[in-house]
Enzyme design. Sequence first.
Site, PDB file in Angstrom:
ATOM      1  N   TYR A 134      -1.851  -4.471   6.607  1.00 43.95           N
ATOM      2  CA  TYR A 134      -0.740  -3.402   6.126  1.00 43.95           C
ATOM      3  C   TYR A 134      -0.875  -2.321   5.155  1.00 43.95           C
ATOM      4  CZ  TYR A 134       3.197  -1.820   3.165  1.00 43.95           C
ATOM      5  OH  TYR A 134       3.771  -0.838   2.524  1.00 43.95           O
ATOM      6  N   HIS A 135      -1.439  -2.710   3.793  1.00 41.14           N
ATOM      7  CA  HIS A 135      -1.796  -1.741   2.773  1.00 41.14           C
ATOM      8  C   HIS A 135      -2.968  -0.751   3.364  1.00 41.14           C
ATOM      9  CE1 HIS A 135       0.159  -4.861   0.132  1.00 41.14           C
ATOM     10  NE2 HIS A 135       0.488  -3.866  -0.364  1.00 41.14           N
ATOM     11  N   ARG A 142      12.517 -12.923  -3.474  1.00 42.07           N
ATOM     12  CA  ARG A 142      12.287 -14.590  -2.834  1.00 42.07           C
ATOM     13  C   ARG A 142      12.580 -15.674  -4.262  1.00 42.07           C
ATOM     14  NH1 ARG A 142       9.482 -16.751   0.770  1.00 42.07           N
ATOM     15  NH2 ARG A 142       7.673 -17.525  -0.249  1.00 42.07           N
ATOM     16  N   THR A 162       2.640   3.351  -0.657  1.00 45.82           N
ATOM     17  CA  THR A 162       2.849   1.968  -1.503  1.00 45.82           C
ATOM     18  C   THR A 162       1.714   2.007  -2.679  1.00 45.82           C
ATOM     19  OG1 THR A 162       2.131  -0.436  -1.620  1.00 45.82           O
ATOM     20  CG2 THR A 162       1.041   0.856   0.066  1.00 45.82           C
ATOM     21  N   SER A 214      -4.689  -5.768   2.161  1.00 43.93           N
ATOM     22  CA  SER A 214      -4.179  -6.285   3.387  1.00 43.93           C
ATOM     23  C   SER A 214      -4.043  -5.316   4.685  1.00 43.93           C
ATOM     24  CB  SER A 214      -2.647  -6.943   3.264  1.00 43.93           C
ATOM     25  OG  SER A 214      -1.739  -5.706   3.335  1.00 43.93           O
ATOM     26  N   LYS A 266      -1.465   2.030   5.192  1.00 37.77           N
ATOM     27  CA  LYS A 266      -0.930   2.956   4.165  1.00 37.77           C
ATOM     28  C   LYS A 266      -2.190   3.931   3.367  1.00 37.77           C
ATOM     29  CE  LYS A 266       3.338   1.905   4.132  1.00 37.77           C
ATOM     30  NZ  LYS A 266       4.524   2.866   4.503  1.00 37.77           N
ATOM     31  N   VAL A 315       5.072 -19.878  -6.950  1.00 37.03           N
ATOM     32  CA  VAL A 315       4.039 -18.961  -7.418  1.00 37.03           C
ATOM     33  C   VAL A 315       2.626 -19.205  -6.889  1.00 37.03           C
ATOM     34  CG1 VAL A 315       2.762 -18.625  -9.726  1.00 37.03           C
ATOM     35  CG2 VAL A 315       5.242 -18.918  -9.609  1.00 37.03           C
TER      36      VAL A 315
HETATM   37  P1  NAD Z   1      11.797  -2.348   6.712  1.00 36.94           P
HETATM   38  O1  NAD Z   1      10.931  -3.070   7.358  1.00 36.94           O
HETATM   39  O2  NAD Z   1      13.277  -2.998   6.308  1.00 36.94           O
HETATM   40  O3  NAD Z   1      12.366  -0.937   7.517  1.00 36.94           O
HETATM   41  C1  NAD Z   1      11.365  -0.247   7.996  1.00 36.94           C
HETATM   42  C2  NAD Z   1      12.348   0.217   9.509  1.00 36.94           C
HETATM   43  O4  NAD Z   1      11.515   1.084  10.273  1.00 36.94           O
HETATM   44  C3  NAD Z   1      12.923  -0.867  10.273  1.00 36.94           C
HETATM   45  O5  NAD Z   1      14.363  -0.308  10.501  1.00 36.94           O
HETATM   46  C4  NAD Z   1      12.406  -0.774  11.481  1.00 36.94           C
HETATM   47  O6  NAD Z   1      12.976  -1.174  12.742  1.00 36.94           O
HETATM   48  C5  NAD Z   1      11.578   0.800  11.424  1.00 36.94           C
HETATM   49  N1  NAD Z   1      10.714   1.040  12.307  1.00 36.94           N
HETATM   50  C6  NAD Z   1       9.301   0.319  12.098  1.00 36.94           C
HETATM   51  N2  NAD Z   1       8.649   0.856  13.098  1.00 36.94           N
HETATM   52  C7  NAD Z   1       9.243   1.791  13.868  1.00 36.94           C
HETATM   53  C8  NAD Z   1       8.932   2.573  14.946  1.00 36.94           C
HETATM   54  N3  NAD Z   1       7.494   2.687  15.548  1.00 36.94           N
HETATM   55  N4  NAD Z   1       9.946   3.701  15.397  1.00 36.94           N
HETATM   56  C9  NAD Z   1      10.886   3.820  14.904  1.00 36.94           C
HETATM   57  N5  NAD Z   1      11.323   2.725  13.752  1.00 36.94           N
HETATM   58  C10 NAD Z   1      10.304   1.856  13.381  1.00 36.94           C
HETATM   59  O7  NAD Z   1      11.083  -1.779   5.462  1.00 36.94           O
HETATM   60  P2  NAD Z   1      11.467  -1.326   3.717  1.00 36.94           P
HETATM   61  O8  NAD Z   1      11.505  -2.435   2.947  1.00 36.94           O
HETATM   62  O9  NAD Z   1      12.776  -0.426   4.194  1.00 36.94           O
HETATM   63  O10 NAD Z   1      10.609  -0.391   3.869  1.00 36.94           O
HETATM   64  C11 NAD Z   1      10.305   1.000   4.155  1.00 36.94           C
HETATM   65  C12 NAD Z   1       9.013   1.749   3.711  1.00 36.94           C
HETATM   66  O11 NAD Z   1       8.921   1.682   2.459  1.00 36.94           O
HETATM   67  C13 NAD Z   1       7.986   1.194   4.616  1.00 36.94           C
HETATM   68  O12 NAD Z   1       7.178   2.057   4.862  1.00 36.94           O
HETATM   69  C14 NAD Z   1       7.341   0.391   3.451  1.00 36.94           C
HETATM   70  O13 NAD Z   1       5.986   0.210   3.638  1.00 36.94           O
HETATM   71  C15 NAD Z   1       7.746   1.137   2.165  1.00 36.94           C
HETATM   72  N6  NAD Z   1       7.677   0.276   1.072  1.00 36.94           N
HETATM   73  C16 NAD Z   1       8.441  -0.956   0.743  1.00 36.94           C
HETATM   74  C17 NAD Z   1       8.534  -1.656  -0.311  1.00 36.94           C
HETATM   75  C18 NAD Z   1       9.543  -2.676  -0.597  1.00 36.94           C
HETATM   76  O14 NAD Z   1       9.488  -3.670  -1.454  1.00 36.94           O
HETATM   77  N7  NAD Z   1      10.233  -3.103   0.599  1.00 36.94           N
HETATM   78  C19 NAD Z   1       7.804  -1.164  -1.290  1.00 36.94           C
HETATM   79  C20 NAD Z   1       6.614  -0.183  -1.255  1.00 36.94           C
HETATM   80  C21 NAD Z   1       6.880   0.584  -0.001  1.00 36.94           C
HETATM   81  N1  USQ Z   2       3.765 -13.850  -4.550  1.00 36.04           N
HETATM   82  C1  USQ Z   2       3.994 -15.056  -4.883  1.00 36.04           C
HETATM   83  N2  USQ Z   2       4.817 -15.989  -4.406  1.00 36.04           N
HETATM   84  C2  USQ Z   2       5.601 -15.734  -3.225  1.00 36.04           C
HETATM   85  C3  USQ Z   2       5.420 -14.285  -2.737  1.00 36.04           C
HETATM   86  C4  USQ Z   2       4.470 -13.493  -3.393  1.00 36.04           C
HETATM   87  O1  USQ Z   2       3.118 -15.335  -5.884  1.00 36.04           O
HETATM   88  O2  USQ Z   2       6.615 -16.323  -2.872  1.00 36.04           O
HETATM   89  C5  USQ Z   2       2.857 -13.075  -5.122  1.00 36.04           C
HETATM   90  C6  USQ Z   2       1.661 -12.441  -3.961  1.00 36.04           C
HETATM   91  O3  USQ Z   2       0.579 -13.385  -3.793  1.00 36.04           O
HETATM   92  C7  USQ Z   2       1.211 -11.174  -4.520  1.00 36.04           C
HETATM   93  C8  USQ Z   2       2.468 -10.735  -5.134  1.00 36.04           C
HETATM   94  O4  USQ Z   2       3.288 -11.956  -5.367  1.00 36.04           O
HETATM   95  O5  USQ Z   2       0.369 -11.265  -5.651  1.00 36.04           O
HETATM   96  C9  USQ Z   2       3.234  -9.502  -4.689  1.00 36.04           C
HETATM   97  O6  USQ Z   2       3.686  -9.973  -3.138  1.00 36.04           O
HETATM   98  P1  USQ Z   2       4.983  -9.485  -2.358  1.00 36.04           P
HETATM   99  O7  USQ Z   2       4.887 -10.016  -1.018  1.00 36.04           O
HETATM  100  O8  USQ Z   2       6.139  -9.160  -3.369  1.00 36.04           O
HETATM  101  O9  USQ Z   2       4.358  -7.567  -2.418  1.00 36.04           O
HETATM  102  P2  USQ Z   2       3.382  -7.168  -1.352  1.00 36.04           P
HETATM  103  O10 USQ Z   2       2.561  -8.059  -0.360  1.00 36.04           O
HETATM  104  O11 USQ Z   2       2.484  -6.469  -2.181  1.00 36.04           O
HETATM  105  O12 USQ Z   2       4.120  -6.116  -0.562  1.00 36.04           O
HETATM  106  C10 USQ Z   2       5.559  -5.496  -0.952  1.00 36.04           C
HETATM  107  C11 USQ Z   2       6.050  -4.879   0.502  1.00 36.04           C
HETATM  108  C12 USQ Z   2       5.163  -3.642   0.741  1.00 36.04           C
HETATM  109  C13 USQ Z   2       4.969  -2.761  -0.342  1.00 36.04           C
HETATM  110  C14 USQ Z   2       4.355  -3.489  -1.797  1.00 36.04           C
HETATM  111  C15 USQ Z   2       4.295  -2.581  -2.849  1.00 36.04           C
HETATM  112  O13 USQ Z   2       6.328  -5.845   1.333  1.00 36.04           O
HETATM  113  O14 USQ Z   2       6.129  -3.148   1.869  1.00 36.04           O
HETATM  114  O15 USQ Z   2       4.052  -1.808  -0.044  1.00 36.04           O
HETATM  115  O16 USQ Z   2       5.207  -4.674  -1.834  1.00 36.04           O
HETATM  116  S1  USQ Z   2       3.008  -3.248  -3.883  1.00 36.04           S
HETATM  117  O17 USQ Z   2       2.680  -4.579  -3.897  1.00 36.04           O
HETATM  118  O18 USQ Z   2       3.106  -2.398  -5.103  1.00 36.04           O
HETATM  119  O19 USQ Z   2       1.656  -2.636  -3.156  1.00 36.04           O
END
Ligand code: NAD
Ligand code: USQ
Length: 406
Positions: free
Chosen positions: A189-190, A249, A145, A187, A193, A262
């Site tokens: 989560y982050h 969203r 990420t 967070s 990573k 927002v």
């Molecule tokens: P997602 O939650 O839709 O998909 C993740 C998949 O992994 C799910 O199908 C889940 O069931 C599977 N999974 C989780 N833990 C597991 C485990 N222990 N064993 C087997 N399967 C498992 O997420 P996504 O949006 O598709 O994101 C995929 C990847 O990309 C993530 O690692 C996320 O951090 C990264 N990413 C996503 C975004 C975004 O905006 N969606 C942005 C940046 C990075």
């Molecule tokens: N935000 C709003 N309103 C909302 C939702 C979010 O203002 O209704 C704001 C949040 O406060 C934040 C920004 O929008 O400042 C981004 O939030 P987000 O939920 O879109 O993104 P984030 O939590 O950072 O996570 C998502 C994915 C994650 C990925 C990450 C990439 O869920 O898996 O790693 O985006 S990045 O943001 O570049 O780190």
Amino acid sequence: MKIAILGGDGFVGWPTSLHLSDQGDEVHVIDNLSRRWIDAELGVQSLTPMDSIQERTRIWKQETGRTIHFHLIDIAEDYEVFKGWLDDNRPDAIIHFAEQRAAPYSMKSDQHKNYTVNNNVNATHHLLNAMVELELDAHLVHLGTMGVYGYSSVGAAIPEGYLDVEVETLSGEKAAQEILYPANPGSIYHMTKCLDQLLFQFYAKNDGLRITDLHQGIVWGTHTEQTRRHKQLINRFDYDGDYGTVLNRFLIQAAIGYPLTVHGTGGQTRAFIHIQDSVRCIELALQNSPQRGDRVKVFNQMTETHRVRDLAELISRLTDAKVAYLPNPRKEAAENDLVVKNGQFLQLGLDPIRLEDGLLEEVVDVAKAFAYRVDRSRVPAVSAWTREIASEIELDPEHPRLKSVS
Ligand code: NAD
Ligand code: USQ
């Protein structure tokens, strides 16, 4: 190529599986379906009606004649089963999406923090550990990420993974060094990573694993070329307060006449990429593997940056949606600037899709088509980053409580 796609049932994993299968690769999806269970836990469902993974792969076979294999394995919990699968199948490449990816979900409670750390760190470590043990020389492509760099203004462009620094030696001279860009997670989560990054550094250095880490921005959109081919191949689309990402969203909120939520002043600037570009970048990364012994290859997988309130205003102009400025449930800077280097993918031929290309309207149409499936009570983001923030939000008389926006 034989490719294992860990987390191939998810939002980015499913279109990636289709894209690579379409190109003739032998695709194996490994997933524990935890994302579907989390929907059940939260009482939400994807905006788009999503079939089971078995049904999805059946439709793909019917439409294209190609097989996507599915294996139900929890890679964080079932190390021996996963290792056995890798040994039996010995893929040429492994794409690792299989992590809990929502920042708000990771901050919901102490249990959710534990789950996210255990799941994500074990998933990544099990994979690396098994590859070494099995002497499996596969190219590992991980979805990381942009959030590992943090979201505070630094006054300089974010490089692709590594930073050149100058240190003063013991003899007082200047020496150049290259370091991994300092981690600054926002967070739990982050943070997982960021921990992944260290695991990758160690295993590339110690065992010569070939690793590419993609620092991806927020993915928006729904369709890719392949998911359009049949209505049952449709991708998932999260809109709820935990899993819905900001742009998707806002699009669904506009479609159901819900004020755009927002956080704070909306001053956070973030990196974005369309889902079609995301799968294309993964394809490019696969074609450009590092060699054994190389350092971890890092790409910034994003195509543009936007400030959250600008996005809200843009969508408001397009759709007449109202904008609601809400107390921010997250602990993050009120405003930040973000300039990101992404030259590597552009040099490899990525031709980015941008918000202004008209796709926003298309996604509004998707959102409108499925608006009847939305549960409005699941739209607010209620997961607060600290106890103090939670109580401030509850007590602040100037702001509507997050739950009461409708
Ligand atoms: P997602 O939650 O839709 O998909 C993740 C998949 O992994 C799910 O199908 C889940 O069931 C599977 N999974 C989780 N833990 C597991 C485990 N222990 N064993 C087997 N399967 C498992 O997420 P996504 O949006 O598709 O994101 C995929 C990847 O990309 C993530 O690692 C996320 O951090 C990264 N990413 C996503 C975004 C975004 O905006 N969606 C942005 C940046 C990075
Ligand atoms: N935000 C709003 N309103 C909302 C939702 C979010 O203002 O209704 C704001 C949040 O406060 C934040 C920004 O929008 O400042 C981004 O939030 P987000 O939920 O879109 O993104 P984030 O939590 O950072 O996570 C998502 C994915 C994650 C990925 C990450 C990439 O869920 O898996 O790693 O985006 S990045 O943001 O570049 O780190």
